[in-house]
Design a protein around this motif. Structure first.
Motif, PDB file in Angstrom:
ATOM      1  N   ASP A   1       0.855  -1.184   0.000  1.00  0.00           N
ATOM      2  CA  ASP A   1       0.000   0.000   0.000  1.00  0.00           C
ATOM      3  C   ASP A   1       0.893   1.237   0.000  1.00  0.00           C
ATOM      4  O   ASP A   1       1.539   1.548   0.999  1.00  0.00           O
ATOM      5  CB  ASP A   1      -0.912  -0.004   1.230  1.00  0.00           C
ATOM      6  CG  ASP A   1      -1.871  -1.176   1.224  1.00  0.00           C
ATOM      7  OD1 ASP A   1      -2.219  -1.640   0.128  1.00  0.00           O
ATOM      8  OD2 ASP A   1      -2.250  -1.634   2.316  1.00  0.00           O
TER       9      ASP A   1
ATOM     10  N   ARG B   1      -6.789   1.040   4.797  1.00  0.00           N
ATOM     11  CA  ARG B   1      -6.371  -0.089   3.976  1.00  0.00           C
ATOM     12  C   ARG B   1      -6.353  -1.397   4.751  1.00  0.00           C
ATOM     13  O   ARG B   1      -6.295  -2.465   4.153  1.00  0.00           O
ATOM     14  CB  ARG B   1      -4.968   0.182   3.420  1.00  0.00           C
ATOM     15  CG  ARG B   1      -4.885   1.360   2.475  1.00  0.00           C
ATOM     16  CD  ARG B   1      -5.603   1.079   1.148  1.00  0.00           C
ATOM     17  NE  ARG B   1      -5.007  -0.062   0.488  1.00  0.00           N
ATOM     18  CZ  ARG B   1      -5.700  -1.055  -0.040  1.00  0.00           C
ATOM     19  NH1 ARG B   1      -7.020  -1.039   0.010  1.00  0.00           N
ATOM     20  NH2 ARG B   1      -5.097  -2.064  -0.623  1.00  0.00           N
TER      21      ARG B   1
ATOM     22  N   GLY C   1      -4.963  -0.560  -4.611  1.00  0.00           N
ATOM     23  CA  GLY C   1      -3.653  -0.798  -4.037  1.00  0.00           C
ATOM     24  C   GLY C   1      -2.917  -1.975  -4.622  1.00  0.00           C
ATOM     25  O   GLY C   1      -1.825  -2.301  -4.199  1.00  0.00           O
TER      26      GLY C   1
END
Length: 596
Positions: A128, A152, A402
């Motif tokens: 990420d 995330r 991502g």
């Protein structure tokens, strides 16, 4: 060399050809090196003479075990040996950290040292990438980085301090606060490879704090500080359990005889080492001033032994690099291959003033001479000063959740494998997407990353269930923001990590209705432990997300920018205290001089 310079750069696996390769191309005389960030003042000529006199024995016989060399280094730095692992360069340690301690995902600001992005992707982890903004001087805002990690669901966080290539610096108190806020992660890595060159704080290192925490590793360099990249040695500091786990996997003779010889001679040369660091810091100020005088050249503040510069409009980095090498015998680092950067940026290593004058003269001739060679790098039409590399990262994050370039390829090829318009299941090397299905993004929002479940809930924390691993009914695979076509839920092959739910943020995303989101199978209820509370002073409250189209030059999700410019954290730079005198003095690991 003029005919072969482009092929030299294209044929190397690294960002630049080695000095040995360049010397072979030029009949044994290499260029002046502004590319490899190493201390030009250490070892001293006398130390090199000592090593030369003992060369035969050094290269003939086996070194001592790594435990012996590590114990000597720890005695010098006043660190407990059980908390230290020495490696054959920081790359070896990063490799083992990835293999042993990174299970599924890793977050890292970009641009940064390439092994922190490339190594986890090579082993199939999700990386990420948090884009640092050119408009903010590539400064890292830790609060927004923390929000990004929570959104995330990332399990490992990396910070390089100072950062490579821009030299951005974070104060110790801010990093300690971040470490405590991320205490529930699998791992937090603080890469301090260039911290010895910093002078913004008297004691900038967090090695002492890392030894007391169960999930923190500090990475330190020796080759960069000691000017000996070819020896390949560095070390990490962590609590005994973490350090011992890495140390147990390293080969018994992973350190060579040159590394042993240097470590054992350092205690005799502490004063010379301290003087070399002082000289590099003075040279950095002088070099920054000289480069800043060049028209159109932007020099970013740095606490490393290098400077990150943006070339003037119309200059292309690879052309400047090649001409500096062929016409002026100067090797510079063009940063177009760094994720989050572009070919308009160079990283220039701090060198003595006589070399800097030669560098400035060469840049003047290449950038402003009568010869107009090289393709211009066009500015963004919005006039935001937004680098092409940063824009590319935003596009990857926004379009692939991502997953990166491999995710784009899988998305392009996966239309025939599953339902039309839906991405295929993630392949090895891409990693898991977010665990909560996102709501459709209205037309004109510019895409972006899906919001976490709490951000789209209407009320109360109960709208976001605990994420737990259930052997009875695995959670379904999330759906990218596409027209919904009743997809078949797919099981997630990896264990979904539990992370702290965020409080709801009203009026950020359209409410999900049963018509917008397909029904999800109900998993068997599994009791989950309560999340560890975050320290109040270290918590990162999510900032309100703006609605509507994403403005130009702002990354996906409209607000995950690095808004804090260096030096505006309320602290005035602490003056350097200087180093203690005496032949036996040596700076200990926390950055303050002590007597051995």
């Amino acid at each position: 060399m003029a005919d072969n310079v482009t092929s030299l750069f294209r044929s190397t696996a690294a960002h630049s050809p080695s000095m040995a390769a360049l010397a072979r191309e030029s009949d044994g005389a290499g260029p002046v090196d502004f590319c490899i960030p190493c201390n030009p003042y250490f070892p001293t000529p006398a130390m090199f003479e000592d090593m030369a006199a003992r060369l035969r024995d050094i290269i003939t016989y086996y070194p001592s075990s790594a435990d012996t060399i590590t114990a000597e280094l720890c005695s010098l730095l006043r660190l407990p040996p059980q908390c230290v692992a020495m490696g054959n360069g920081s790359t070896e340690l990063i490799t083992w950290i990835d293999h042993l301690l990174v299970r599924e995902s890793l977050a890292v600001p970009v641009p940064t040292f390439g092994r922190w992005t490339d190594q986890p992707m090579e082993t199939g982890k999700r990386v990420d990438m948090f884009p640092l903004q050119e408009s903010s001087g590539f400064a890292l805002d830790l609060a927004q980085y923390g929000e990004f990690i929570r959104a995330r669901g990332t399990r490992v966080a990396v910070i390089c301090n100072p950062n490579n290539p821009d030299g951005g610096f974070l104060h110790k108190h801010a990093i300690v606060q971040f470490m405590d806020a991320m205490a529930d992660l699998d791992l937090v890595v603080i890469d301090e490879s260039f911290l010895e060159f910093a002078d913004a704080e008297v004691e900038p290192s967090v090695v002492q704090e890392a030894m007391l925490r169960p999930n923190v590793i500090v990475l330190r360099s020796l080759g960069k500080n000691f000017g000996l990249h070819g020896i390949r040695f560095g070390y990490l500091v962590a609590n005994p359990a973490l350090a011992g786990r890495v140390r147990s996997m390293l080969p018994k003779w992973n350190l060579n005889s040159f590394a042993e010889h240097v470590v054992f001679m350092l205690k005799e040369h502490g004063t010379e080492y301290q003087q070399s660091l002082h000289q590099v810091r003075r040279d950095r100020m002088d070099m920054s001033g000289q480069l800043s005088s060049l028209p159109g050249l932007t020099v970013y503040p740095s606490q490393g032994n290098f400077l990150f510069v943006r070339l003037p409009v119309g200059a292309e980095g690879t052309v400047v690099r090649d001409r500096m090498l062929t016409e002026h015998r100067l090797l510079v680092r063009e940063c177009g291959n760094k994720i989050g950067s572009s070919s308009r940026f160079l990283r220039l290593v701090v060198r003595p003033q006589v070399d800097v004058r030669r560098l400035v003269s060469g840049l003047e001739q290449v950038l402003y001479g009568t010869s107009r060679r090289g393709a211009a790098v066009p500015e963004q039409a919005t006039g935001t000063g937004y680098s092409s590399g940063t824009a590319a990262v935003d596009r990857l994050v926004g379009e692939t959740n991502g997953a990166g370039a491999q995710g784009l390829a899988a998305q392009a090829l996966g239309a025939g494998a599953g339902a039309p318009g839906l991405p295929a299941a993630p392949a090895a090397g891409i990693g898991m997407p977010l665990t909560a299905a996102p709501s459709p993004v209205p037309v004109g929002t510019g895409g972006g990353m899906p919001m976490p479940a709490a951000a789209s809930a209407s009320s109360g924390p109960q709208q976001m269930p605990q994420q737990v691993s259930s052997p009875v009914s695995p959670p379904p695979q999330p759906v990218q923001p596409q027209p919904v076509r009743q997809p078949v839920p797919q099981p997630v092959p990896q264990q979904v990590p539990q992370h702290i739910p965020q409080p709801p943020v009203p009026q950020q995303m359209p409410q999900q209705t049963p018509q917008q989101m397909p029904p999800q199978p109900m998993a068997a209820p599994v009791p989950a432990p309560a999340p560890a509370p975050m320290p109040a002073a270290a918590s990162f409250a999510p900032s309100p997300m703006p609605t509507g189209p994403t403005p130009p030059g702002v990354p996906a999700r409209g607000g995950l920018t690095a808004a804090q410019v260096r030096g505006t954290d309320g602290l005035s730079p602490a003056p350097a205290s200087g180093w203690p005198a005496g032949a036996q003095s040596w700076p200990e690991a926390a950055g303050v001089g002590q007597v051995v």
